[in-house]
Structure formats: C-alpha cells, structure tokens
Design a protein around this motif. Structure first.
Motif, mmCIF file in Angstrom:
data_model
loop_
_atom_site.group_PDB
_atom_site.id
_atom_site.type_symbol
_atom_site.label_atom_id
_atom_site.label_comp_id
_atom_site.label_asym_id
_atom_site.label_seq_id
_atom_site.Cartn_x
_atom_site.Cartn_y
_atom_site.Cartn_z
ATOM 1 N N THR A 30 -51.748 32.804 42.014
ATOM 2 C CA THR A 30 -52.660 32.699 40.840
ATOM 3 C C THR A 30 -53.690 32.383 40.918
ATOM 4 O OG1 THR A 30 -52.412 32.442 38.507
ATOM 5 C CG2 THR A 30 -51.766 30.825 39.962
ATOM 6 N N LEU A 31 -54.948 32.807 40.194
ATOM 7 C CA LEU A 31 -56.228 32.113 40.329
ATOM 8 C C LEU A 31 -56.100 30.758 39.358
ATOM 9 C CD1 LEU A 31 -59.181 32.165 41.365
ATOM 10 C CD2 LEU A 31 -59.719 33.636 39.438
ATOM 11 N N THR A 32 -55.819 29.746 39.760
ATOM 12 C CA THR A 32 -55.485 28.535 39.116
ATOM 13 C C THR A 32 -56.601 27.971 38.296
ATOM 14 O OG1 THR A 32 -53.982 27.806 40.787
ATOM 15 C CG2 THR A 32 -54.456 26.099 39.052
ATOM 16 N N ASN A 33 -57.840 27.882 38.811
ATOM 17 C CA ASN A 33 -58.926 27.370 38.083
ATOM 18 C C ASN A 33 -60.414 28.174 39.152
ATOM 19 O OD1 ASN A 33 -59.781 25.753 40.150
ATOM 20 N ND2 ASN A 33 -58.387 24.230 39.595
ATOM 21 N N SER A 34 -61.486 27.821 38.622
ATOM 22 C CA SER A 34 -62.644 28.305 39.225
ATOM 23 C C SER A 34 -62.908 28.163 40.655
ATOM 24 C CB SER A 34 -63.905 27.962 38.525
ATOM 25 O OG SER A 34 -64.307 26.577 38.542
ATOM 26 N N THR A 35 -62.204 27.291 41.320
ATOM 27 C CA THR A 35 -62.417 26.989 42.746
ATOM 28 C C THR A 35 -60.846 27.018 43.509
ATOM 29 O OG1 THR A 35 -62.133 24.632 42.391
ATOM 30 C CG2 THR A 35 -64.493 25.576 42.389
ATOM 31 N N THR A 36 -59.750 27.262 42.821
ATOM 32 C CA THR A 36 -58.644 27.321 43.387
ATOM 33 C C THR A 36 -57.631 28.447 43.253
ATOM 34 O OG1 THR A 36 -58.635 24.892 42.769
ATOM 35 C CG2 THR A 36 -56.463 25.580 43.709
ATOM 36 N N VAL A 37 -57.037 29.047 44.374
ATOM 37 C CA VAL A 37 -56.116 29.979 44.423
ATOM 38 C C VAL A 37 -54.730 29.292 45.053
ATOM 39 C CG1 VAL A 37 -55.195 32.188 45.548
ATOM 40 C CG2 VAL A 37 -57.570 31.773 44.921
ATOM 41 N N THR A 38 -53.648 29.470 44.069
ATOM 42 C CA THR A 38 -52.360 28.781 44.552
ATOM 43 C C THR A 38 -51.168 29.755 44.810
ATOM 44 O OG1 THR A 38 -52.847 27.100 42.922
ATOM 45 C CG2 THR A 38 -50.631 27.325 43.488
ATOM 46 N N THR A 57 -78.679 46.306 39.777
ATOM 47 C CA THR A 57 -78.867 46.183 41.218
ATOM 48 C C THR A 57 -77.567 45.173 41.617
ATOM 49 O OG1 THR A 57 -80.228 44.252 40.837
ATOM 50 C CG2 THR A 57 -81.239 46.346 41.137
ATOM 51 N N ASN A 58 -76.797 44.375 40.885
ATOM 52 C CA ASN A 58 -75.922 43.700 41.233
ATOM 53 C C ASN A 58 -74.457 43.954 40.852
ATOM 54 O OD1 ASN A 58 -77.260 42.015 43.100
ATOM 55 N ND2 ASN A 58 -78.486 41.482 41.249
ATOM 56 N N VAL A 59 -73.867 44.995 41.130
ATOM 57 C CA VAL A 59 -72.526 45.497 40.439
ATOM 58 C C VAL A 59 -71.469 44.429 40.684
ATOM 59 C CG1 VAL A 59 -70.834 47.218 40.276
ATOM 60 C CG2 VAL A 59 -73.280 47.826 40.515
ATOM 61 N N ILE A 60 -71.330 44.161 41.965
ATOM 62 C CA ILE A 60 -70.507 42.884 42.324
ATOM 63 C C ILE A 60 -71.204 41.732 42.574
ATOM 64 C CG2 ILE A 60 -68.950 42.032 44.199
ATOM 65 C CD1 ILE A 60 -68.247 44.876 44.492
ATOM 66 N N ARG A 61 -70.809 40.458 42.167
ATOM 67 C CA ARG A 61 -71.432 39.282 42.176
ATOM 68 C C ARG A 61 -71.140 38.468 43.657
ATOM 69 N NH1 ARG A 61 -72.396 35.272 37.452
ATOM 70 N NH2 ARG A 61 -74.139 36.651 37.421
ATOM 71 N N SER A 62 -70.059 38.351 43.830
ATOM 72 C CA SER A 62 -69.268 37.955 45.194
ATOM 73 C C SER A 62 -67.710 38.471 45.545
ATOM 74 C CB SER A 62 -69.115 36.448 44.888
ATOM 75 O OG SER A 62 -68.372 35.876 44.076
ATOM 76 N N VAL A 63 -67.611 38.453 46.868
ATOM 77 C CA VAL A 63 -66.381 38.506 47.426
ATOM 78 C C VAL A 63 -65.809 37.532 48.452
ATOM 79 C CG1 VAL A 63 -64.973 40.347 48.572
ATOM 80 C CG2 VAL A 63 -66.706 41.283 47.364
ATOM 81 N N GLN A 64 -64.778 37.150 48.241
ATOM 82 C CA GLN A 64 -64.332 36.290 48.972
ATOM 83 C C GLN A 64 -62.860 36.606 49.527
ATOM 84 O OE1 GLN A 64 -64.700 31.903 47.706
ATOM 85 N NE2 GLN A 64 -65.697 32.959 45.998
ATOM 86 N N THR A 116 -59.161 26.357 48.621
ATOM 87 C CA THR A 116 -60.211 26.166 47.979
ATOM 88 C C THR A 116 -61.298 27.259 48.025
ATOM 89 O OG1 THR A 116 -59.907 23.711 47.989
ATOM 90 C CG2 THR A 116 -62.216 24.536 47.411
ATOM 91 N N ILE A 117 -61.833 27.978 46.919
ATOM 92 C CA ILE A 117 -62.897 29.057 47.094
ATOM 93 C C ILE A 117 -64.154 28.508 46.543
ATOM 94 C CG2 ILE A 117 -61.071 30.721 46.986
ATOM 95 C CD1 ILE A 117 -61.770 31.213 43.802
ATOM 96 N N ASN A 118 -65.411 29.307 46.632
ATOM 97 C CA ASN A 118 -66.536 28.942 46.030
ATOM 98 C C ASN A 118 -66.383 29.332 44.719
ATOM 99 O OD1 ASN A 118 -67.856 28.486 48.563
ATOM 100 N ND2 ASN A 118 -68.284 30.537 48.867
ATOM 101 N N VAL A 119 -67.029 28.349 43.744
ATOM 102 C CA VAL A 119 -66.870 28.580 42.610
ATOM 103 C C VAL A 119 -67.079 30.039 41.930
ATOM 104 C CG1 VAL A 119 -69.290 27.784 41.997
ATOM 105 C CG2 VAL A 119 -67.394 27.421 40.286
ATOM 106 N N VAL A 120 -66.257 30.462 40.906
ATOM 107 C CA VAL A 120 -66.410 31.727 40.410
ATOM 108 C C VAL A 120 -66.222 31.620 38.706
ATOM 109 C CG1 VAL A 120 -65.531 32.699 42.168
ATOM 110 C CG2 VAL A 120 -63.898 32.199 40.411
#
Length: 199
Positions: A81-89, A25-32, A47-51
């Motif tokens: 690049t996705l630097t870590n679970s909460t950061t895009v650089t 029922t949840n093929v996609i967990r989140s889209v930001q 800063t993004i929501n934690v993934v």
C-alpha cells in the motif's frame, strides 16, 4: 509525451474559423520503481521520492523468494500500500527467515488526470467465506480502474489448491467492489487494492 493537438471548427454562416489548441507536454510527472525486503519480518517499508498521493497510482510488481523449503501461506501472501507521500509498505501475516523481495512501481500524474483515489489496504474475506463486498464512494464506472495490490493469508499451512491461494477484485457497481477467493481455506484472506477514477 503529447505535443500540440490542434482542433479547428468552422462556424457555419459566420465566415470565420474557431480554432483552439490544446498543449500537454508532461502527461506523466514521475515514475519510480523499488523493492522491499521481508526477510524475517512481517512488514517493512521503502522510502520513495515525495509524490502527491491524490495524483499517484501504486502498482504491484510481484514477489521473488529465496530458499528451497516449502513456504507457509501466511509467509508468501503479501500486500502493498502507498502509506503516505514518501512510503510504500509491504505486509504479510507470518514471518520467514528466507528473503522475500517485493517489487513495486509508483506512477505520478500532474493535476487534472486523476479525479479520485480510494485506497483499501486490507479487505478481509472471513475464514468461513469465499467473498467480501467493500463499499466505496461513488465513481463513474466508465472512467474507473481497480489496481490489485496483493493478498495475504492467515493460514499457516503450506500451499494447497490454486483456488485457495488467489483472490480477484471486481468493480460490481459505482459504489461497490467485490473480492473473491476460489475456495474457502478456513482462514481469513486480506486483500489490498486501490480504486482510481479518472477525469
């Protein structure tokens, strides 16, 4: 969203049905979606929501600039690049006072969809070359995609031929990615990409 696919199989000579039901029922967990402003800076973050980075794909949504002056190659070539679970650089080599707005999308799946993620934030084609190979951990090429995340330029000159301002990426084999540029520009060309293997 997928709902209840039912598969039935009759066991020959057994006189009964073997029925299994798969429910997802949840093929996609989140889209930001987000942006990063590079006005006057060579790098900046959002800063993004934690993934869970092992279940997440970053997509490059393009760059929108402002101003009317001709831009140097090293100011308009940008990688992310996705630097870590909460950061895009976002990164470029040069700086420019005019705003450069970088767009991106972050797509997170639940466990069991993505088998492996390999991130390469800067695979650099040498100043004297038109290509570069990058070794990767072995993947199943029939279940793997490359996600292009931009190119930067170490050349401070203004735009030249199109062949000097674009790069491409190819999954050459299960253990190799090739990055190419159409023509040598006399300066190195860092390119960013991710290798995503699915189950």
């Amino acid at each position: 969203m997928l709902h209840g696919f039912e598969y039935g199989r009759r066991a020959v000579g057994q006189g009964f049905n073997l029925v299994s039901t798969w429910m997802q029922t949840n093929v996609i967990r989140s889209v930001q979606a987000g942006t990063i402003n590079l006005a006057g800076a060579a790098t900046n973050t959002a800063t993004i929501n934690v993934v869970n980075v092992n279940n997440t794909i970053l997509f490059f949504g393009g760059v929108q600039g402002s101003g009317t002056a001709s831009g140097a190659l090293n100011t308009v070539g940008i990688t992310i690049t996705l630097t870590n679970s909460t950061t895009v650089t976002a990164t470029r080599v040069g700086t420019d006072a005019a705003a450069m707005t970088v767009h991106f999308f972050v797509l997170e799946f639940p466990p069991g969809v993505i088998r492996s993620v390999q991130r390469f934030g800067s695979v650099d084609i040498a100043a004297s070359g038109t290509g570069k190979t990058q070794a990767i951990t072995a993947v199943n090429v029939n279940k793997t995609i490359l996600v292009y995340l931009g190119m930067a330029q170490n050349d401070g000159g203004t735009y030249g031929a199109v062949t000097q301002t674009t790069t491409s990426i190819t999954l050459t084999s299960s253990i190799l990615v090739t990055v190419n540029i159409g023509a040598n520009i006399g300066a190195s060309t860092p390119t960013s990409f991710d290798v995503i293997e699915f189950y």
